[in-house]
Design a protein around this motif. Structure first.
Motif, PDB file in Angstrom:
ATOM      1  N   LEU A   7      60.569   4.176 -80.431  1.00 55.30           N
ATOM      2  CA  LEU A   7      59.257   3.586 -80.225  1.00 55.30           C
ATOM      3  C   LEU A   7      59.217   2.677 -79.026  1.00 55.30           C
ATOM      4  O   LEU A   7      60.160   1.938 -78.763  1.00 55.30           O
ATOM      5  CB  LEU A   7      58.856   2.771 -81.448  1.00 55.30           C
ATOM      6  CG  LEU A   7      58.871   3.507 -82.769  1.00 55.30           C
ATOM      7  CD1 LEU A   7      58.637   2.535 -83.896  1.00 55.30           C
ATOM      8  CD2 LEU A   7      57.829   4.592 -82.762  1.00 55.30           C
ATOM      9  N   SER A   8      58.116   2.719 -78.333  1.00 53.82           N
ATOM     10  CA  SER A   8      57.829   1.745 -77.305  1.00 53.82           C
ATOM     11  C   SER A   8      56.776   0.830 -77.920  1.00 53.82           C
ATOM     12  O   SER A   8      55.653   1.261 -78.158  1.00 53.82           O
ATOM     13  CB  SER A   8      57.290   2.443 -76.055  1.00 53.82           C
ATOM     14  OG  SER A   8      56.951   1.510 -75.082  1.00 53.82           O
ATOM     15  N   ALA A   9      57.141  -0.375 -78.236  1.00 60.17           N
ATOM     16  CA  ALA A   9      56.268  -1.258 -79.008  1.00 60.17           C
ATOM     17  C   ALA A   9      55.721  -2.393 -78.158  1.00 60.17           C
ATOM     18  O   ALA A   9      56.390  -2.880 -77.253  1.00 60.17           O
ATOM     19  CB  ALA A   9      57.046  -1.854 -80.179  1.00 60.17           C
ATOM     20  N   SER A  10      54.504  -2.815 -78.471  1.00 55.73           N
ATOM     21  CA  SER A  10      53.963  -3.993 -77.806  1.00 55.73           C
ATOM     22  C   SER A  10      54.600  -5.231 -78.421  1.00 55.73           C
ATOM     23  O   SER A  10      55.151  -5.176 -79.524  1.00 55.73           O
ATOM     24  CB  SER A  10      52.442  -4.047 -77.962  1.00 55.73           C
ATOM     25  OG  SER A  10      52.102  -4.414 -79.275  1.00 55.73           O
ATOM     26  N   LEU A  23      65.134   1.756 -83.958  1.00 63.75           N
ATOM     27  CA  LEU A  23      63.916   2.511 -83.684  1.00 63.75           C
ATOM     28  C   LEU A  23      63.191   2.049 -82.431  1.00 63.75           C
ATOM     29  O   LEU A  23      62.318   2.740 -81.929  1.00 63.75           O
ATOM     30  CB  LEU A  23      62.946   2.392 -84.869  1.00 63.75           C
ATOM     31  CG  LEU A  23      63.433   2.894 -86.220  1.00 63.75           C
ATOM     32  CD1 LEU A  23      62.359   2.648 -87.271  1.00 63.75           C
ATOM     33  CD2 LEU A  23      63.800   4.356 -86.156  1.00 63.75           C
ATOM     34  N   VAL A  24      63.530   0.868 -81.932  1.00 66.70           N
ATOM     35  CA  VAL A  24      62.768   0.262 -80.838  1.00 66.70           C
ATOM     36  C   VAL A  24      63.492   0.453 -79.516  1.00 66.70           C
ATOM     37  O   VAL A  24      64.632   0.032 -79.352  1.00 66.70           O
ATOM     38  CB  VAL A  24      62.522  -1.238 -81.096  1.00 66.70           C
ATOM     39  CG1 VAL A  24      61.749  -1.861 -79.948  1.00 66.70           C
ATOM     40  CG2 VAL A  24      61.783  -1.427 -82.410  1.00 66.70           C
ATOM     41  N   VAL A  25      62.804   1.094 -78.570  1.00 63.73           N
ATOM     42  CA  VAL A  25      63.350   1.274 -77.233  1.00 63.73           C
ATOM     43  C   VAL A  25      63.016   0.068 -76.378  1.00 63.73           C
ATOM     44  O   VAL A  25      63.833  -0.417 -75.616  1.00 63.73           O
ATOM     45  CB  VAL A  25      62.757   2.544 -76.571  1.00 63.73           C
ATOM     46  CG1 VAL A  25      63.256   2.678 -75.150  1.00 63.73           C
ATOM     47  CG2 VAL A  25      63.099   3.763 -77.380  1.00 63.73           C
ATOM     48  N   ASP A  26      61.783  -0.428 -76.509  1.00 62.14           N
ATOM     49  CA  ASP A  26      61.330  -1.493 -75.624  1.00 62.14           C
ATOM     50  C   ASP A  26      60.219  -2.282 -76.296  1.00 62.14           C
ATOM     51  O   ASP A  26      59.380  -1.709 -76.976  1.00 62.14           O
ATOM     52  CB  ASP A  26      60.799  -0.880 -74.321  1.00 62.14           C
ATOM     53  CG  ASP A  26      60.299  -1.906 -73.326  1.00 62.14           C
ATOM     54  OD1 ASP A  26      60.934  -2.967 -73.205  1.00 62.14           O
ATOM     55  OD2 ASP A  26      59.285  -1.651 -72.681  1.00 62.14           O
ATOM     56  N   VAL A  27      60.240  -3.568 -76.112  1.00 62.50           N
ATOM     57  CA  VAL A  27      59.097  -4.407 -76.439  1.00 62.50           C
ATOM     58  C   VAL A  27      58.512  -4.772 -75.088  1.00 62.50           C
ATOM     59  O   VAL A  27      59.180  -5.347 -74.248  1.00 62.50           O
ATOM     60  CB  VAL A  27      59.510  -5.668 -77.224  1.00 62.50           C
ATOM     61  CG1 VAL A  27      58.313  -6.580 -77.412  1.00 62.50           C
ATOM     62  CG2 VAL A  27      60.089  -5.262 -78.562  1.00 62.50           C
ATOM     63  N   HIS A  28      57.274  -4.355 -74.853  1.00 63.95           N
ATOM     64  CA  HIS A  28      56.675  -4.443 -73.519  1.00 63.95           C
ATOM     65  C   HIS A  28      56.793  -5.825 -72.912  1.00 63.95           C
ATOM     66  O   HIS A  28      56.387  -6.809 -73.488  1.00 63.95           O
ATOM     67  CB  HIS A  28      55.194  -4.070 -73.576  1.00 63.95           C
ATOM     68  CG  HIS A  28      54.963  -2.642 -73.910  1.00 63.95           C
ATOM     69  ND1 HIS A  28      55.550  -1.616 -73.225  1.00 63.95           N
ATOM     70  CD2 HIS A  28      54.205  -2.067 -74.864  1.00 63.95           C
ATOM     71  CE1 HIS A  28      55.156  -0.473 -73.729  1.00 63.95           C
ATOM     72  NE2 HIS A  28      54.346  -0.722 -74.743  1.00 63.95           N
ATOM     73  N   GLU A  37      57.802   2.587 -67.093  1.00 63.31           N
ATOM     74  CA  GLU A  37      58.378   3.939 -67.135  1.00 63.31           C
ATOM     75  C   GLU A  37      58.406   4.463 -68.572  1.00 63.31           C
ATOM     76  O   GLU A  37      58.110   5.631 -68.818  1.00 63.31           O
ATOM     77  CB  GLU A  37      59.777   3.958 -66.519  1.00 63.31           C
ATOM     78  CG  GLU A  37      59.812   3.691 -65.030  1.00 63.31           C
ATOM     79  CD  GLU A  37      59.099   4.762 -64.222  1.00 63.31           C
ATOM     80  OE1 GLU A  37      59.158   5.952 -64.603  1.00 63.31           O
ATOM     81  OE2 GLU A  37      58.467   4.398 -63.214  1.00 63.31           O
ATOM     82  N   LEU A  38      58.761   3.606 -69.516  1.00 54.97           N
ATOM     83  CA  LEU A  38      58.763   4.018 -70.920  1.00 54.97           C
ATOM     84  C   LEU A  38      57.356   4.329 -71.420  1.00 54.97           C
ATOM     85  O   LEU A  38      57.152   5.278 -72.172  1.00 54.97           O
ATOM     86  CB  LEU A  38      59.414   2.954 -71.798  1.00 54.97           C
ATOM     87  CG  LEU A  38      60.931   2.934 -71.763  1.00 54.97           C
ATOM     88  CD1 LEU A  38      61.456   1.697 -72.473  1.00 54.97           C
ATOM     89  CD2 LEU A  38      61.494   4.181 -72.397  1.00 54.97           C
ATOM     90  N   ARG A  39      56.377   3.527 -70.996  1.00 54.04           N
ATOM     91  CA  ARG A  39      54.990   3.793 -71.385  1.00 54.04           C
ATOM     92  C   ARG A  39      54.541   5.156 -70.865  1.00 54.04           C
ATOM     93  O   ARG A  39      53.887   5.925 -71.568  1.00 54.04           O
ATOM     94  CB  ARG A  39      54.056   2.689 -70.876  1.00 54.04           C
ATOM     95  CG  ARG A  39      54.095   1.440 -71.737  1.00 54.04           C
ATOM     96  CD  ARG A  39      52.951   0.499 -71.379  1.00 54.04           C
ATOM     97  NE  ARG A  39      53.154  -0.156 -70.094  1.00 54.04           N
ATOM     98  CZ  ARG A  39      53.792  -1.315 -69.936  1.00 54.04           C
ATOM     99  NH1 ARG A  39      54.304  -1.937 -70.987  1.00 54.04           N
ATOM    100  NH2 ARG A  39      53.940  -1.845 -68.756  1.00 54.04           N
TER     101      ARG A  39
END
Length: 107
Positions: A7-10, A23-28, A37-39
Motif C-alpha cells: 500500500l501507498s498510504a497517506s 503492508l505499507v510501502v510509503d507514507v506520503h 513515483e510510488l503514487r
C-alpha cells in the motif's frame, strides 16, 4: 500465489496501518520524489502497489485479522474488566477483549 498487497498510504492512514508495517510501502511525504513515483506506480494499476482506500479493506482483512479467525463464521468479542479493576486499582485502563469463535458452517 499472488505477490503481497503493498500500500501507498497517506499520512492520515498511518495510524490504522501502523500495526501492519509489511503492508505499507510509503507514507506520503509532501515533497518526496520517491512518494510521487510510488503514487504514479499505484495509479497505473500495473503493480501490486495500491493507494490505500476503504475498498481495499475487504481484500486486506485476511492479512490484518488473526489467522485463528480465518474460516470462522462468527467471532464474538466481549469486554471484560481490566485486571487492575478487579484488584481494586484505578479502572482507567481499556477493557481486555476476549474472543469466542465459531467454526464456519459447512456448505
Amino acid at each position: 500465489s499472488s505477490p503481497p498487497l503493498l500500500l501507498s498510504a497517506s499520512a492520515d492512514d498511518e495510524g490504522l496501518l501502523r500495526p501492519y508495517p509489511a503492508l505499507v510501502v510509503d507514507v506520503h511525504a509532501e515533497d518526496g520524489l520517491a512518494s510521487e513515483e510510488l503514487r504514479l506506480a499505484a495509479a497505473s494499476g500495473q503493480t501490486n502497489v495500491r493507494p490505500f482506500s476503504a475498498a481495499l479493506l475487504v481484500p486486506m482483512l485476511p492479512l490484518m485479522l488473526p489467522s485463528s479467525w480465518h474460516g470462522c463464521e462468527l467471532v464474538k468479542l466481549a469486554a471484560t474488566p481490566p485486571p487492575e479493576a478487579e484488584a481494586g486499582e484505578a479502572a482507567a485502563a481499556p477493557a481486555v477483549k476476549t474472543v469466542e469463535m465459531a467454526e464456519a458452517a459447512a456448505a
